[in-house]
Write an enzyme that holds these catalytic residues in place. Structure first.
Site, PDB file in Angstrom:
ATOM      1  N   ILE A   1       6.966  -2.384   7.275  1.00 30.35           N
ATOM      2  CA  ILE A   1       6.728  -0.873   7.251  1.00 30.35           C
ATOM      3  C   ILE A   1       7.746  -0.472   6.014  1.00 30.35           C
ATOM      4  O   ILE A   1       8.708  -0.576   6.045  1.00 30.35           O
ATOM      5  CB  ILE A   1       7.430  -0.231   8.711  1.00 30.35           C
ATOM      6  CG1 ILE A   1       6.571  -0.994   9.946  1.00 30.35           C
ATOM      7  CG2 ILE A   1       7.130   1.172   8.814  1.00 30.35           C
ATOM      8  CD1 ILE A   1       4.978  -0.857   9.728  1.00 30.35           C
ATOM      9  N   LYS A   2       6.924   0.645   5.318  1.00 26.20           N
ATOM     10  CA  LYS A   2       7.610   1.109   4.119  1.00 26.20           C
ATOM     11  C   LYS A   2       8.396   2.435   4.364  1.00 26.20           C
ATOM     12  O   LYS A   2       7.752   3.140   5.314  1.00 26.20           O
ATOM     13  CB  LYS A   2       6.544   1.328   3.124  1.00 26.20           C
ATOM     14  CG  LYS A   2       6.219   0.270   2.239  1.00 26.20           C
ATOM     15  CD  LYS A   2       5.051   0.459   1.327  1.00 26.20           C
ATOM     16  CE  LYS A   2       5.598   1.056  -0.040  1.00 26.20           C
ATOM     17  NZ  LYS A   2       4.536   0.966  -1.183  1.00 26.20           N
ATOM     18  N   ILE A   3       9.580   2.442   4.074  1.00 29.26           N
ATOM     19  CA  ILE A   3      10.590   3.711   4.470  1.00 29.26           C
ATOM     20  C   ILE A   3      10.956   3.911   3.211  1.00 29.26           C
ATOM     21  O   ILE A   3      11.601   3.173   2.238  1.00 29.26           O
ATOM     22  CB  ILE A   3      11.604   3.239   5.392  1.00 29.26           C
ATOM     23  CG1 ILE A   3      11.061   2.988   6.686  1.00 29.26           C
ATOM     24  CG2 ILE A   3      12.541   4.466   5.365  1.00 29.26           C
ATOM     25  CD1 ILE A   3      11.868   2.841   7.865  1.00 29.26           C
TER      26      ILE A   3
ATOM     27  N   LEU B   1       2.704  -1.122   5.039  1.00 26.20           N
ATOM     28  CA  LEU B   1       2.298   0.008   5.418  1.00 26.20           C
ATOM     29  C   LEU B   1       3.275   0.964   5.661  1.00 26.20           C
ATOM     30  O   LEU B   1       4.367   0.793   5.867  1.00 26.20           O
ATOM     31  CB  LEU B   1       1.512  -0.161   6.991  1.00 26.20           C
ATOM     32  CG  LEU B   1       1.186   1.212   7.343  1.00 26.20           C
ATOM     33  CD1 LEU B   1      -0.060   1.847   6.838  1.00 26.20           C
ATOM     34  CD2 LEU B   1       0.540   0.988   9.020  1.00 26.20           C
TER      35      LEU B   1
ATOM     36  N   SER C   1       0.944  -1.052   0.161  1.00 23.03           N
ATOM     37  CA  SER C   1       0.173   0.072  -0.035  1.00 23.03           C
ATOM     38  C   SER C   1       0.952   1.403   0.012  1.00 23.03           C
ATOM     39  O   SER C   1       2.065   1.085   0.309  1.00 23.03           O
ATOM     40  CB  SER C   1      -0.926  -0.064   1.368  1.00 23.03           C
ATOM     41  OG  SER C   1      -0.099   0.036   2.524  1.00 23.03           O
TER      42      SER C   1
END
EC number: 2.2.1.2
Length: 364
Positions: free
Chosen positions: A140-142, A109, A45
């Site tokens: 977790i998207k960074i 996310l 996402s």
């Protein structure tokens, strides 16, 4: 009965993830059907996807009203909505996660796009979101910006699964692999096990060609249109194979470390002159992920061709990038431009999303 064409991709060692999420696709059973019939193995996402999901349906209205009573800011309210969706999707993918021995089954996310150039803020929010979602099969998207590198290392060092997003250039991609490996070493040195940590590096494709192709025409290199992104991805895979081998990596692998797989992103064809499955077909190969929009999955199911293409014609990939250099096209400068524009492309829908939440709150 003919084998599903999307499922055929998995036989070459590549995992297909869906680049989309909303409440309807989860509650209707459509996402489960994609898992069962197409072999989809994960979900990604981003702020633009959530903006579309929340502003184009009434599915979130009641939760917005409820959360408005307890959230301090619209951003906190948004993450309350998003975390609920991510948890539900993660539950759906638990079977894939377990069957694949934690290789696949992840739902991603993203941290706030406003933090893209804030290393400390990104690392802090990544940890907060990780704890709030509280699911082992979440990433977790960074963003892989320069400041993001520090946040990636720090987050991996805390045992958080990370999807590094917004990668366009080869030098930055190599820096991301260094941040991942260093983070694993940090976690190991602190006395922790590392076999559970999973990460992908999301290399964006079609946006490269959208920017570069007009320059190729100007330089008399029109025959290379639609080929620069694919050439870059093939060179990235060469870096991947080099970095995740040798004594330094083998030491971590002996402790159960998983390589950080390359993930192909931005895989829908933006140019109508190209086949709509072009970017998927060109980069199928082992130990990789392709995150694909729903319409591209449907197109591939209908007329895609699955073959082991990723390591084909590597000499030509090298030659294409050399031709750019000779023609005076600075690919590193262009990929930095794409990174800057990419941050803006996520900021705008996020601002729109927060305004939509504000508007909905006012109806309470």
């Amino acid at each position: 009965m003919e084998t599903n064409k999307v499922k055929q991709i998995h036989s070459f060692g590549q995992s297909i993830w869906l680049d989309f999420i909303d409440r309807a696709i989860i509650s209707s059973g459509k996402l489960q059907k994609l898992v069962d019939e197409d072999g989809v193995r994960g979900v990604t996402s981003n702020p633009a996807i959530f903006e579309k999901a929340i502003t184009s349906s009434s599915d979130y209205d009641n939760d917005i009203r409820t959360l408005a009573k307890e959230s301090k800011t619209n951003e906190e309210l948004f993450f309350g909505l998003a975390i609920s969706d991510i948890q539900n999707a993660a539950k759906l993918f638990e079977g894939v996660y377990n069957d694949s021995k934690s290789v696949d089954g992840y739902v991603s996310l993203e941290v706030s796009p406003f933090l893209a150039l804030d290393a400390e803020g990104t690392a802090k929010q990544a940890e907060e979101l990780w704890k709030k979602v509280d699911r082992k099969n979440v990433m977790i998207k960074i963003p892989g910006t320069k400041p993001g590198l520090q946040a990636i290392r720090e987050s991996i060092g805390k045992g958080i699964n990370i999807n590094v997003t917004l990668l366009f250039g080869l030098p930055r991609y190599e820096e991301v692999t260094e941040a991942y490996i260093s983070g694993l070493e940090d976690h190991l040195a602190a006395g922790h096990k590392i076999g559970h940590i999973s990460s992908v590096a999301s290399f964006f494709l079609s946006r490269i060609d959208v920017l570069v192709d007009p320059l190729l025409d100007e330089k008399g290199l029109g025959e290379l249109k639609g080929e620069v992104a694919i050439a870059s991805a093939k060179k990235a895979y060469e870096i991947y194979k080099r970095v995740f081998s040798g004594p330094r990596w083998e030491k971590l692998a002996a402790q159960g470390a998983q390589p950080q797989r390359l993930l192909w992103a931005s895989t829908s064809s933006k140019n109508p002159a190209f086949k709509d499955t072009k970017y998927v077909e060109a980069l199928i190969g082992p130990a990789t992920v392709d995150t694909v929009p729903l319409e591209t999955i449907e197109a591939f199911r209908d007329h895609g061709v699955a073959a082991n293409t990723l390591e084909e014609d590597l000499e030509n990939a090298t030659a294409i990038l050399e031709k750019l250099k000779t023609a005076g096209i600075d690919i590193d400068k262009l990929t930095q431009q794409l990174e800057d524009e990419g941050i803006e492309k996520f900021n705008k829908p996020f601002e729109k999303l927060l305004q939509a939440i504000e508007d909905q709150k006012s109806k309470v």
